[in-house]
Motif scaffolding. Structure first.
Motif, short mmCIF file in Angstrom:
data_model
loop_
_atom_site.label_atom_id
_atom_site.label_comp_id
_atom_site.label_asym_id
_atom_site.label_seq_id
_atom_site.Cartn_x
_atom_site.Cartn_y
_atom_site.Cartn_z
N GLY B 371 28.99 -60.66 39.18
CA GLY B 371 29.69 -61.34 38.02
C GLY B 371 28.99 -63.02 38.22
O GLY B 371 28.65 -63.45 37.39
N TRP B 372 28.91 -63.25 39.57
CA TRP B 372 28.08 -64.47 39.77
C TRP B 372 26.72 -64.56 39.55
O TRP B 372 25.94 -65.46 39.25
N LYS B 373 25.88 -63.32 39.57
CA LYS B 373 24.60 -63.34 39.40
C LYS B 373 24.52 -63.27 38.07
O LYS B 373 23.20 -63.81 37.79
N ARG B 374 25.04 -62.79 37.30
CA ARG B 374 24.95 -62.86 35.72
C ARG B 374 26.18 -63.38 35.13
O ARG B 374 26.97 -62.59 34.63
N PRO B 375 26.53 -64.89 35.18
CA PRO B 375 27.74 -65.43 34.81
C PRO B 375 27.97 -65.18 33.42
O PRO B 375 29.28 -64.70 33.27
N LEU B 377 27.48 -62.34 31.39
CA LEU B 377 27.97 -61.01 31.30
C LEU B 377 29.23 -60.79 32.17
O LEU B 377 30.03 -60.14 31.70
N GLY B 378 29.32 -61.67 33.28
CA GLY B 378 30.51 -61.45 33.94
C GLY B 378 31.87 -62.13 33.10
O GLY B 378 32.78 -61.20 33.07
N ILE B 379 31.64 -63.20 32.46
CA ILE B 379 32.72 -63.64 31.61
C ILE B 379 32.87 -62.76 30.48
O ILE B 379 34.07 -62.44 30.23
N ILE B 380 31.96 -62.41 29.86
CA ILE B 380 32.07 -61.32 28.90
C ILE B 380 32.91 -60.28 29.25
O ILE B 380 34.04 -59.78 28.68
N SER B 434 37.79 -56.97 37.48
CA SER B 434 37.29 -58.18 37.57
C SER B 434 37.27 -59.06 38.82
O SER B 434 36.07 -59.66 39.18
N MET B 435 38.13 -58.66 39.89
CA MET B 435 38.09 -58.98 41.20
C MET B 435 36.76 -58.82 41.98
O MET B 435 36.28 -59.32 42.52
N VAL B 436 36.43 -57.28 41.63
CA VAL B 436 35.23 -56.79 42.49
C VAL B 436 34.19 -57.76 41.60
O VAL B 436 33.05 -58.12 42.73
N LEU B 437 34.08 -57.90 40.64
CA LEU B 437 32.93 -58.24 40.02
C LEU B 437 32.69 -59.87 40.63
O LEU B 437 31.45 -60.30 40.73
N PHE B 438 33.80 -60.71 40.76
CA PHE B 438 33.84 -62.25 41.03
C PHE B 438 34.08 -62.50 42.58
O PHE B 438 33.32 -63.46 43.03
N MET B 439 35.09 -61.62 43.04
CA MET B 439 35.55 -62.31 44.20
C MET B 439 35.31 -61.37 45.66
O MET B 439 35.60 -61.74 46.62
N GLU B 440 34.23 -60.50 45.59
CA GLU B 440 34.00 -59.70 46.56
C GLU B 440 32.41 -59.75 46.78
O GLU B 440 31.34 -59.88 46.00
N SER B 464 23.95 -56.17 22.35
CA SER B 464 25.27 -55.39 21.43
C SER B 464 26.59 -55.79 22.27
O SER B 464 27.33 -55.85 21.59
N VAL B 465 26.31 -56.27 23.78
CA VAL B 465 27.38 -56.70 24.24
C VAL B 465 27.87 -58.01 23.71
O VAL B 465 29.24 -58.11 23.42
N LEU B 466 26.96 -58.87 23.36
CA LEU B 466 27.25 -60.19 22.78
C LEU B 466 27.91 -59.89 21.28
O LEU B 466 28.93 -60.67 21.06
N ILE B 467 27.56 -58.88 20.57
CA ILE B 467 28.19 -58.65 19.27
C ILE B 467 29.53 -58.29 19.34
O ILE B 467 30.38 -58.74 18.73
N CYS B 468 29.77 -57.17 20.25
CA CYS B 468 31.31 -57.09 20.59
C CYS B 468 32.15 -58.05 21.03
O CYS B 468 33.26 -58.34 20.50
#
Lengths: 113, 505
Positions: B371-375, B377-380, B434-440, B464-468
């Protein structure tokens, strides 16, 4: 209500019940083959047996209702669908056999976590 | 044979994806390596274009309020709504497939052709009012999906998942076929209208008729992965390419629910109140079981795709519970739920591709700290997960809230309480991802995506992710608009088959 004797009578003289009994028996044999056998090929044959059992029931109903053409047309479509399923199913089985040299369903269990 | 303008307008939406599926295999015949890139672009753009054209044709019908029909194909509002979801999710899938197939190094034209066949089959499945066509369409969309599950032949799990799906799916559709054939034998017709009229006159008293109804219901419940028939779902979703899993979870489910409404709610279950009460009882039990089993089993998963599969099982449970309240509004809420669920799940399965997790690298360990590497995408991902969990500011909350409110107002308070409890359990595993993506922290020895920070390098799947994401944000801000302009008009029929068994409260 169908009595015991007239049921046997209709089985003997080729009434609707006879066809239905044969159809249901074949269907259940096919279903049991899929559920109990552990070889993909036999399971696949079970599916074909189920479809053919349905064909028997369908044609019996068609005949019983005075030979309406819907049943015969439906029957041809089911045969076609069974052929398509054979193509797809055999392709997948061949693919799996190439990977692991076996068609035993129990040997293919990569996908359980 | 000349067709009238109205008949053409009913046929056109089906013809576009079908034509695409037929033309694409011809496009990939070339063997020259020099041309390969051009061929890929042509194939990909063709499939996008046919989907766009079909969406446009349907939008024109929807906007104009036209509900044409041709033979057994009835393109009413219900079909149009379902087809738009199927085509929209198909377009998003095609966008994601470009990236995913390149990651796997397995870009073949056949994949897209089979995919378009499946889309056509799904649309016919929803539109038809003839049970023979219904069965043919079921096979028409299922057979390509069996092969698409094993489409990427370099992955070992692919063929295994495909064959598992094939065997279980073929058994389920055989059972459904047996039900159709029995119904034909008893009523002498395959037309939904005639069968419904027969049922209205005779009632569903005959035990063989109940058996046939049960077998058809079994086939549909299998495809919507309700609980006793859910076992194939996690295996197939894990084995299939990520975008195809997303498509199966959204499009197939939508189509099956639409067919369920057409066959059962608007067709078979007419005035015979005894039977509709029995079916409601059955659906409430299956719904609650599906909800709990889906949510509880998802807790134990360590693979993101398996977790999403169990979450999609749980969402079938919510949708089945909506049928239990049995009011006209609850049908609107089902449509509303399907829209929101569709966008969320397409987005979440797209994120797997956008992060660049190839093949079977979809364990939670692969997601650590990404999540930190691609903020962005992480937030989405976070927003989509919270929406799927049903937390208040997001669209998923309204979808669940409407269904629960309808359950309570129709007197099923205990069902509503159980459903809320189950969705509370669900929040845990959505938050865990979400925890795994951001806090580990990332683990040693794992092959994580390359170290450049910032946006995802994979343009189409990110788009496509942005559209969703945009759709979900918009739906969160204007929930009532969607309900009024999309969900409610869907039930405006030119003619119901017969008066619906549900009576509005």
């Amino acid at each position: 209500m169908i009595t015991h004797a007239s049921f046997l009578q209709s089985l003997w003289t080729g009434g609707l019940q006879g066809y239905l009994v044969v159809g249901f028996l074949l269907f259940i044999i096919g279903l049991m083959t899929v559920l109990l056998r552990r070889s993909f090929l036999l399971q696949f044959m079970g599916i074909e047996l189920m479809l053919n059992a349905i064909n028997i029931i369908l044609l019996a109903f068609g005949k019983w209702q005075g030979g309406i053409p819907t049943a015969s047309v439906f029957y041809l479509f089911i045969i076609g669908v069974a052929a398509c399923e054979a193509a797809v199913g055999l392709a997948l089985i061949v693919e799996l056999y190439r990977l692991k040299n076996t068609t035993d369903a129990d040997q293919h269990s990569t996908l359980s976590h | 044979m000349t067709l009238t303008y109205i008949q053409w307008s009913a046929l056109i939406p089906f013809l576009f994806p079908l034509a695409g599926a037929l033309v694409i295999p011809l496009m990939v015949l070339t063997r020259t390596v020099r041309n390969e890139k051009i061929v890929r672009w042509t194939v990909w753009l063709t499939s996008l274009w046919v989907l766009y054209a079909a969406i446009r044709a349907l939008m024109q019908l929807w906007m104009g309020g036209h509900q044409p029909s041709y033979g057994p194909l009835l393109v009413d509002r219900l079909t149009q709504f379902g087809s738009l979801i199927v085509l929209g999710s198909a377009a998003i899938t095609v966008l994601q497939l470009w990236d995913h197939l390149h990651h796997e190094g397995w870009f073949k034209g056949e994949t897209l052709a089979l995919f378009l066949f499946s889309v056509t089959g799904l649309m016919i499945f929803m539109a038809t009012t003839h049970l023979l066509v219904l069965f043919l369409a079921l096979e028409f969309f299922s057979l390509p999906l069996y092969t698409l599950t094993g489409a990427i032949r370099v992955r070992r799990e692919g063929a295994e998942g495909g064959l598992k799906y094939f065997i279980s799916g073929a058994v389920a559709s055989s059972c459904m076929l047996l039900g159709i054939v029995l119904l034909f034998g008893l009523t002498g017709s395959l037309d939904l209208m005639k069968i419904s009229q027969f049922a209205q006159q005779q009632g569903w008293s005959d035990s063989l008729m109940l058996l046939s109804l049960g077998l058809i219901l079994f086939g549909l419940l299998f495809k919507m992965s309700a609980v006793p028939m859910h076992q194939w779902t996690p295996d197939v979703y894990q084995a299939a390419p990520h975008p195809i899993s997303g498509f199966m979870s959204v499009a197939t489910k939508t189509a099956v629910f639409i067919v369920f409404i057409r066959l059962f709610i608007w067709g078979f279950l007419t005035e015979s109140q005894g039977l509709s009460a029995t079916v409601q009882h059955l659906l409430s039990m299956i719904g609650i079981l599906t909800l709990f089993l889906g949510n509880l089993t998802a807790l134990a998963q360590t693979n993101i795709k398996r977790m999403l599969a169990f979450s999609s099982i749980a969402h079938s449970g919510y949708l089945l519970l909506a049928f239990v309240s049995g009011t006209e509004q609850s049908i609107h809420y089902i449509f509303y739920y399907l829209v929101i669920y569709g966008f969320t799940n397409m987005g979440l399965f797209g994120i797997l591709t956008a992060f660049g997790w190839v093949g079977s690298q979809t364990d939670f360990d692969h997601a650590r700290g990404q999540g930190w590497k691609r903020p962005f995408l992480g937030i989405i991902t976070l927003v989509l997960l919270l929406s799927l969990a049903g937390l208040p500011p997001f669209a998923g909350f309204y979808a669940k809230y409407f269904i629960f409110r309808e359950l309570i107002s129709s007197g099923h308070v205990w069902l509503a309480i159980l459903a809320v409890l189950a969705s509370l359990v669900g929040i845990y595993f959505y938050l865990r991802l979400s925890m795994v993506l951001f806090m580990e922290k990332p683990l040693q020895g794992f092959n994580y995506a390359k170290d450049h920070h910032g946006l995802s390098p994979y343009f189409w799947s990110s788009l496509s992710v942005l559209i969703c994401f945009t759709a979900i944000v918009a739906l969160s801000i204007w929930p009532q608009w969607t309900l009024d302009n999309v969900a409610v008009p869907t039930t405006e029929q030119p003619f119901r088959l017969i008066e619906p068994f549900i009576t509005g409260n």
